[in-house]
Scaffold this active site. Sequence first.
Site, PDB file in Angstrom:
ATOM      1  N   GLY A  88      19.302  10.092   7.341  1.00 23.49           N
ATOM      2  CA  GLY A  88      20.282  11.225   7.062  1.00 23.49           C
ATOM      3  C   GLY A  88      21.009  10.755   7.900  1.00 23.49           C
TER       4      GLY A  88
ATOM      5  N   LYS B 184      10.975   5.990  -0.342  1.00 25.58           N
ATOM      6  CA  LYS B 184      10.657   6.537  -2.062  1.00 25.58           C
ATOM      7  C   LYS B 184       9.227   7.396  -2.335  1.00 25.58           C
ATOM      8  CE  LYS B 184      13.610   3.969  -5.137  1.00 25.58           C
ATOM      9  NZ  LYS B 184      13.749   3.218  -6.436  1.00 25.58           N
TER      10      LYS B 184
ATOM     11  N   LYS C 271      -7.026   2.229   7.667  1.00 30.03           N
ATOM     12  CA  LYS C 271      -8.359   2.529   7.823  1.00 30.03           C
ATOM     13  C   LYS C 271      -8.777   2.092   6.913  1.00 30.03           C
ATOM     14  CE  LYS C 271      -7.022   3.322  11.525  1.00 30.03           C
ATOM     15  NZ  LYS C 271      -5.672   3.064  12.325  1.00 30.03           N
TER      16      LYS C 271
ATOM     17  N   HIS D 101     -30.964  17.466  17.643  1.00 29.20           N
ATOM     18  CA  HIS D 101     -31.258  15.822  17.635  1.00 29.20           C
ATOM     19  C   HIS D 101     -31.931  15.876  15.930  1.00 29.20           C
ATOM     20  CE1 HIS D 101     -33.616  12.577  18.821  1.00 29.20           C
ATOM     21  NE2 HIS D 101     -35.174  13.753  18.452  1.00 29.20           N
TER      22      HIS D 101
ATOM     23  N   GLY E 210       4.499  10.467   3.456  1.00 26.43           N
ATOM     24  CA  GLY E 210       3.936   9.467   4.153  1.00 26.43           C
ATOM     25  C   GLY E 210       4.641   8.641   5.942  1.00 26.43           C
TER      26      GLY E 210
END
Length: 480
Positions: free
Chosen positions: A129, A51, A66, A459, A54
Amino acid sequence: MAITICPPRGFFKLANEQFDVTVIGAGPGGYVAAIRAAQLGLKVAVVEKDKRLGGTCGLRGCIPTKALLMAAHNLELAQHLSEFGINVKDVSFDFGVVQKRKDKIVLKNAKGVEYLFKKNKITVFNATGKLALPGKVQLTGADGTSQTIESKNIIIATGSVVRPIPGFDTDGVKVVNSDHILELKEVPKSLIVMGAGAVGVEFASVYSRFGAQTTLIELMPRLLPIEDEEVSKELEKSFRKRGIKAQVDTRLEKMEKTATGVKVTGKTSKGEAVEIEAEMLLVAVGRMPYLQGLGLEGTKIKVERGAIQVDDLCRTGEPNVYAIGDVIPTPWLAHLASKEGILAVEQIAGKNPHPLNMRLVPNCTYCDPEVASVGLTEAKAKELGYDVKVGKFPFSASGKARIIGEEEGFIKIVAEKKYDEVLGVHIIGPHATELIAEACAAMQLETTAEELGRTIHAHPTVAETMMEAAEGVHDLTIHI
């Protein structure tokens, strides 16, 4: 009738519509392919049984993992703030809040993909599918409702699922897989992690930081077996300092549940007996392509060792049918799946894209310390016959690494002597998964170690370590 996952939910009919591209699966391979197809002016449909959009990466993999790792990292940082002169009393964490934040991030990402689909006028079917060749996809909704759509091209992007390991069946309570462990309500007091690849070492980092006594068990002789050997040794040393035990070169043979958790037994390659008990076992080995119900039987699509075989443009044996991501035998990485999706779509659109260079696919492991690499390891380069030279620079000699309090690890650059071309870059240490992007860009442009070493780096930054490692290939490093 088709089911849309985009608001408003419900059913709608398609009046004899034909699509230029239908993508089965809305993970980072599928949804990126769909968006690029729409950008190129193609009429696009996406079929997704979940539903939310992702895929494994967005819903059960990269993103939620993560989010937990960041929480664990911040907890570690808070516990050492006194070193920066900042006094915080009674540092603690609320695991429930950690999980809520993770879920919020996952939902926001899924909604973001929905927005992009809407923006690009992509039709979404909340269904499974099945190929109905030539040029058709059969859709089946959760309620059994079925219909068939027509499509000039089809991209299979159904991803992968956890592979069952005989004798180590998961129950979601005492024995969990990488899906289950994302949804825990409490942190276990002790945890055995079976498998020390990227998934295993990331979860070991998370839950050891949250207080679980953690033991990694790995069949191969070292952690992260695909990485450079020196990186693996450095990671094991770092984990040991953090209290994470590593039992490598060990084959587990049996698992049994106990009154207090689980017990696993096995043997090392030398025949030494191994027995470990803990409150919970994470089985972090093995995934397999998800091909269930796709209707590949009777087609010209070839499947070997569970994976769909494709050419270097992701074309299967069936005309106008492509496959990308975890269903094909390339590295199972979200960023590679996205590029494969773009490659397939640009081929469909007649853009004559170049095949992807598989040597330039970065590996990233978000444990603490982070690990990242691209290209050949030193051992692999030698195996392929290169006359190798190496440059290496430790983060302990970096001013910025000292400033941020993360001095573990190094950058190692593998080059070849004749043309000085950089063959591989290997990083363990702060921001490794961000720093690897410079190496990817440099190697894409076929840089030499001399060119990389002469490139001016700001730097103080940890990125200077890349420059110093490159200089080290020619024994010109300044700061060691």
